[in-house]
Every structure is written in structure tokens, then in C-alpha cells.
Write a protein that holds these residues in place. Structure first.
Motif, short mmCIF file in Angstrom:
data_model
loop_
_atom_site.label_atom_id
_atom_site.label_comp_id
_atom_site.label_asym_id
_atom_site.label_seq_id
_atom_site.Cartn_x
_atom_site.Cartn_y
_atom_site.Cartn_z
N HIS A 1 0.87 -1.17 0.00
CA HIS A 1 0.00 0.00 0.00
C HIS A 1 0.90 1.22 0.00
CE1 HIS A 1 -3.50 -2.47 0.79
NE2 HIS A 1 -2.82 -3.06 1.75
N ARG A 2 0.36 2.33 -0.43
CA ARG A 2 1.16 3.55 -0.52
C ARG A 2 1.53 4.05 0.87
NH1 ARG A 2 -0.46 8.92 -0.93
NH2 ARG A 2 -2.60 8.27 -1.22
N GLY A 3 2.79 4.40 1.01
CA GLY A 3 3.27 4.97 2.27
C GLY A 3 2.98 6.46 2.31
N ALA A 4 2.68 6.95 3.50
CA ALA A 4 2.49 8.39 3.67
C ALA A 4 3.84 9.11 3.54
CB ALA A 4 1.86 8.69 5.03
N GLY B 1 -6.19 7.77 0.45
CA GLY B 1 -5.45 8.52 1.45
C GLY B 1 -5.84 8.23 2.89
N GLU B 2 -6.83 7.36 3.12
CA GLU B 2 -7.21 7.02 4.50
C GLU B 2 -6.15 6.11 5.11
OE1 GLU B 2 -11.14 5.44 5.07
OE2 GLU B 2 -12.08 7.09 3.96
N LYS B 3 -5.83 6.37 6.38
CA LYS B 3 -4.85 5.57 7.11
C LYS B 3 -5.37 4.14 7.26
CE LYS B 3 -2.92 5.83 11.76
NZ LYS B 3 -2.70 6.72 12.89
N MET B 4 -4.57 3.16 6.83
CA MET B 4 -5.03 1.78 6.92
C MET B 4 -4.19 0.90 7.84
SD MET B 4 -4.20 0.26 3.16
CE MET B 4 -5.35 -1.00 3.50
N CYS B 5 -2.89 1.11 7.90
CA CYS B 5 -2.07 0.42 8.89
C CYS B 5 -0.90 1.33 9.24
CB CYS B 5 -1.63 -0.96 8.43
SG CYS B 5 -0.89 -1.08 6.81
N TRP B 6 -0.35 1.11 10.43
CA TRP B 6 0.66 2.03 10.92
C TRP B 6 1.47 1.36 12.02
CZ3 TRP B 6 -4.56 2.35 11.50
CH2 TRP B 6 -5.07 2.20 12.78
N HIS C 1 -3.57 -2.01 12.83
CA HIS C 1 -4.62 -1.38 12.03
C HIS C 1 -5.92 -1.45 12.83
CE1 HIS C 1 -5.83 -5.47 11.04
NE2 HIS C 1 -4.64 -5.68 10.50
N ASN C 2 -6.97 -0.87 12.32
CA ASN C 2 -8.22 -0.78 13.07
C ASN C 2 -8.75 -2.14 13.52
OD1 ASN C 2 -8.33 2.02 13.05
ND2 ASN C 2 -9.43 2.08 11.11
N HIS C 3 -8.63 -3.15 12.69
CA HIS C 3 -9.17 -4.48 13.04
C HIS C 3 -8.42 -5.12 14.21
CE1 HIS C 3 -11.85 -4.43 9.64
NE2 HIS C 3 -10.82 -4.15 8.84
#
Length: 139
Positions: free
Chosen positions: A33-36, A56-61, A79-81
Motif C-alpha cells: 500500500h502507498r506509504g504516507a 489517502g485514508e490511514k489503513m495500517c501504521w 490497524h483498526n481491526h
């Protein structure tokens, strides 16, 4: 019980080339996925979605814990899950004649109390999908 995902890829490229696909935002986009932004030791990292309508939504970090270019990268991953649970990804790049042996150890699944096996199994499958693309773009 400790659960970990272990994946090994044989890539027909030198470690310096493969390293870019693990740490540079635009190269991550080609297989994951695209990195910020590019990953930096001690810094936070974020991958964002390219899904239509959610671009552009944050998906993993996570946080980069160690960078030893081009041999070893360690970062947390959530990530959110995962509901705030941080797992750890350890990437090892070994130079061999003709290319790189890339190994990922993704651990910490037992910290996810709801269904650690199910969550690990989903990520195991996801890594397989992403690594198919990594083989195509990095080799």
C-alpha cells in the motif's frame, strides 16, 4: 502460546534494491500500500489506502524500531481491526549469489485476545497475496 508468521522469498535482485520496496513510500505502493512517507528509524510509519472513494485514508501504521540498511528492518504493525494491539514485523535481507533471501517474521498475534489464530491466519493469507506482487516488482 506464541504465534508467528514466517515467510521467505527468493528475489532475483540485490538487497539494496529490495530494501527500497520495504522502506520507500512510492515503492511500497507497487506491492503493498502507498506509504504516507519513507520509513525512518525511530519514526512512525503509515500506509494509506488507494481504494476508490477512500484514497489517502490511514489503513495500517506503527513505529520503526530498527533499520540496518540493507540487512534488517523491524517495525510494529497495527490497524483498526487489531483494536490497538501492536504486532511486530522483522524483515531480514540476506545477500546470496544471484539475489536476496528475504525473510519476514510477523509475531505478537497472541496479544489479540478476540481470535488470535483467526487474525494470524488472515494476515498469513494477506502476506501471500502481497508477496506475489513483491516478487514481480522487485525481481
Amino acid at each position: 502460546m506464541t504465534m508467528k508468521i514466517v515467510k521467505t522469498l527468493f528475489l532475483k535482485a540485490p538487497p539494496e534494491h529490495v530494501w527500497k520496496f520495504l522502506t520507500e513510500a512510492d515503492q511500497l505502493a507497487l506491492w503493498f500500500h502507498r506509504g504516507a512517507a519513507d520509513l525512518k528509524e525511530g519514526g512512525d510509519w503509515t500506509l494509506v489506502t488507494n481504494t476508490y472513494g477512500k484514497e489517502g485514508e490511514k489503513m495500517c501504521w506503527g513505529k520503526v524500531l530498527e533499520m540496518k540498511k540493507p540487512e534488517r528492518l523491524v517495525h510494529t504493525f497495527t490497524h483498526n481491526h487489531l483494536k490497538g494491539v501492536e504486532t511486530t514485523c522483522t524483515w531480514t535481507l540476506e545477500a546470496v549469489k544471484g539475489g536476496t533471501i528475504l525473510t519476514l517474521v510477523h509475531d505478537g498475534w497472541e496479544k489479540y485476545e478476540d481470535d488470535p489464530f483467526g487474525m494470524a491466519a488472515n494476515h498469513d493469507s494477506g502476506w501471500d497475496e502481497h508477496f506475489g506482487r513483491l516478487r514481480r516488482v522487485a525481481s
